[in-house]
Design a protein around this motif. Sequence first.
Motif, PDB file in Angstrom:
ATOM      1  N   ARG A 198      26.385  89.984  16.916  1.00 39.50           N
ATOM      2  CA  ARG A 198      25.787  89.823  18.243  1.00 39.50           C
ATOM      3  C   ARG A 198      26.765  89.149  19.207  1.00 39.50           C
ATOM      4  O   ARG A 198      26.922  89.579  20.360  1.00 39.50           O
ATOM      5  CB  ARG A 198      24.491  89.008  18.152  1.00 39.50           C
ATOM      6  CG  ARG A 198      23.822  88.737  19.505  1.00 39.50           C
ATOM      7  CD  ARG A 198      23.553  90.028  20.263  1.00 39.50           C
ATOM      8  NE  ARG A 198      23.135  89.795  21.621  1.00 39.50           N
ATOM      9  CZ  ARG A 198      21.862  89.651  21.998  1.00 39.50           C
ATOM     10  NH1 ARG A 198      20.899  89.705  21.091  1.00 39.50           N
ATOM     11  NH2 ARG A 198      21.562  89.447  23.262  1.00 39.50           N
ATOM     12  N   VAL A 199      27.437  88.106  18.745  1.00 38.07           N
ATOM     13  CA  VAL A 199      28.404  87.417  19.596  1.00 38.07           C
ATOM     14  C   VAL A 199      29.586  88.336  19.895  1.00 38.07           C
ATOM     15  O   VAL A 199      30.065  88.403  21.031  1.00 38.07           O
ATOM     16  CB  VAL A 199      28.883  86.112  18.937  1.00 38.07           C
ATOM     17  CG1 VAL A 199      30.019  85.485  19.740  1.00 38.07           C
ATOM     18  CG2 VAL A 199      27.720  85.134  18.824  1.00 38.07           C
ATOM     19  N   ALA A 200      30.060  89.057  18.881  1.00 34.92           N
ATOM     20  CA  ALA A 200      31.172  89.992  19.088  1.00 34.92           C
ATOM     21  C   ALA A 200      30.792  91.033  20.143  1.00 34.92           C
ATOM     22  O   ALA A 200      31.586  91.343  21.043  1.00 34.92           O
ATOM     23  CB  ALA A 200      31.539  90.677  17.773  1.00 34.92           C
ATOM     24  N   PHE A 201      29.571  91.554  20.038  1.00 37.43           N
ATOM     25  CA  PHE A 201      29.105  92.560  21.006  1.00 37.43           C
ATOM     26  C   PHE A 201      29.075  91.975  22.418  1.00 37.43           C
ATOM     27  O   PHE A 201      29.544  92.605  23.373  1.00 37.43           O
ATOM     28  CB  PHE A 201      27.712  93.046  20.600  1.00 37.43           C
ATOM     29  CG  PHE A 201      27.137  94.093  21.513  1.00 37.43           C
ATOM     30  CD1 PHE A 201      27.462  95.429  21.346  1.00 37.43           C
ATOM     31  CD2 PHE A 201      26.269  93.753  22.539  1.00 37.43           C
ATOM     32  CE1 PHE A 201      26.940  96.409  22.184  1.00 37.43           C
ATOM     33  CE2 PHE A 201      25.742  94.713  23.388  1.00 37.43           C
ATOM     34  CZ  PHE A 201      26.079  96.042  23.203  1.00 37.43           C
ATOM     35  N   ASP A 202      28.535  90.773  22.557  1.00 38.47           N
ATOM     36  CA  ASP A 202      28.440  90.148  23.883  1.00 38.47           C
ATOM     37  C   ASP A 202      29.812  89.918  24.504  1.00 38.47           C
ATOM     38  O   ASP A 202      30.004  90.120  25.715  1.00 38.47           O
ATOM     39  CB  ASP A 202      27.684  88.818  23.784  1.00 38.47           C
ATOM     40  CG  ASP A 202      26.193  89.001  23.539  1.00 38.47           C
ATOM     41  OD1 ASP A 202      25.704  90.134  23.717  1.00 38.47           O
ATOM     42  OD2 ASP A 202      25.523  88.013  23.176  1.00 38.47           O
ATOM     43  N   ILE A 203      30.774  89.494  23.686  1.00 35.64           N
ATOM     44  CA  ILE A 203      32.120  89.236  24.208  1.00 35.64           C
ATOM     45  C   ILE A 203      32.788  90.546  24.626  1.00 35.64           C
ATOM     46  O   ILE A 203      33.441  90.623  25.682  1.00 35.64           O
ATOM     47  CB  ILE A 203      32.977  88.488  23.171  1.00 35.64           C
ATOM     48  CG1 ILE A 203      32.394  87.100  22.905  1.00 35.64           C
ATOM     49  CG2 ILE A 203      34.420  88.371  23.658  1.00 35.64           C
ATOM     50  CD1 ILE A 203      33.064  86.357  21.770  1.00 35.64           C
ATOM     51  N   ILE A 204      32.606  91.586  23.819  1.00 32.62           N
ATOM     52  CA  ILE A 204      33.178  92.892  24.175  1.00 32.62           C
ATOM     53  C   ILE A 204      32.592  93.390  25.496  1.00 32.62           C
ATOM     54  O   ILE A 204      33.315  93.894  26.368  1.00 32.62           O
ATOM     55  CB  ILE A 204      32.934  93.913  23.046  1.00 32.62           C
ATOM     56  CG1 ILE A 204      33.822  93.567  21.840  1.00 32.62           C
ATOM     57  CG2 ILE A 204      33.235  95.339  23.528  1.00 32.62           C
ATOM     58  CD1 ILE A 204      33.500  94.340  20.583  1.00 32.62           C
ATOM     59  N   CYS A 205      31.288  93.223  25.677  1.00 32.99           N
ATOM     60  CA  CYS A 205      30.647  93.639  26.929  1.00 32.99           C
ATOM     61  C   CYS A 205      31.208  92.841  28.110  1.00 32.99           C
ATOM     62  O   CYS A 205      31.360  93.382  29.218  1.00 32.99           O
ATOM     63  CB  CYS A 205      29.132  93.464  26.844  1.00 32.99           C
ATOM     64  SG  CYS A 205      28.353  94.597  25.665  1.00 32.99           S
ATOM     65  N   ALA A 206      31.525  91.565  27.874  1.00 32.63           N
ATOM     66  CA  ALA A 206      32.134  90.750  28.932  1.00 32.63           C
ATOM     67  C   ALA A 206      33.497  91.321  29.327  1.00 32.63           C
ATOM     68  O   ALA A 206      33.852  91.351  30.507  1.00 32.63           O
ATOM     69  CB  ALA A 206      32.272  89.304  28.462  1.00 32.63           C
TER      70      ALA A 206
END
Length: 220
Positions: A42-50
């Motif tokens: 979830r954190v990896a996904f959020d950072i990639i979206c950023a």
Amino acid sequence: IIDDCSDRYGFIDYRSSFSFEKQMFHLIDNTFPRLISEKNTRVAFDIICAFFFEFGKLEIDDSNGCLGSLMHSIMEYFEKTISQMKAAEKNKAFIWIEDHLEDEKIVDYIRDDIFTAYINFFTDKNHLEHKISYFDKFLNEYYSSSNLNDFHYSFKLKSYAENRLTCMEKLNTPENEILNFCKKYEKLPELSNRIADLYISKKQYTEVEKIYLQIIADNR
């Protein structure tokens, strides 16, 4: 990193872009492998979206192709992240991606990467069926003679129709349903050619001739 590599006006010039690329690769390669190995998807996904949003805001001389190289690496980690997600989390990621396919806050070339993720990273039955519904909404609304002559719409109509067809094939849709879909959008050359291929496979050569004569007539 952006502040470090930018001038006082916020621009990253050609020379500074090499430092920007090096530091960004260091950040990417020291962030995502760890998060993925820890299954912190979830954190990896959020950072990639950023990254998707922030890269679009950059004022940078990208003559050396650094953004393309960085995005290639990010998309590789994006695929690994999504592949490790559990079903519920993966569904949320899928919805986020679909909701941002047309988000103009994300620069167009990154939206192309997001579309590629939408097509290639979600291939189970439920997601394929959902994508068919998504493509149908656009095709039903925008398939018209005027839009076929508009570069923007004709490109999207072609892309959505071809990907809709791919989803049908992955779902082992009966041939008659595929044929009916192609006939509905037969003014798209890619689909009229597919109709011809289906008729050739059945040795219905008179029908093949009709298809190609119609293509010639439409393009005079």
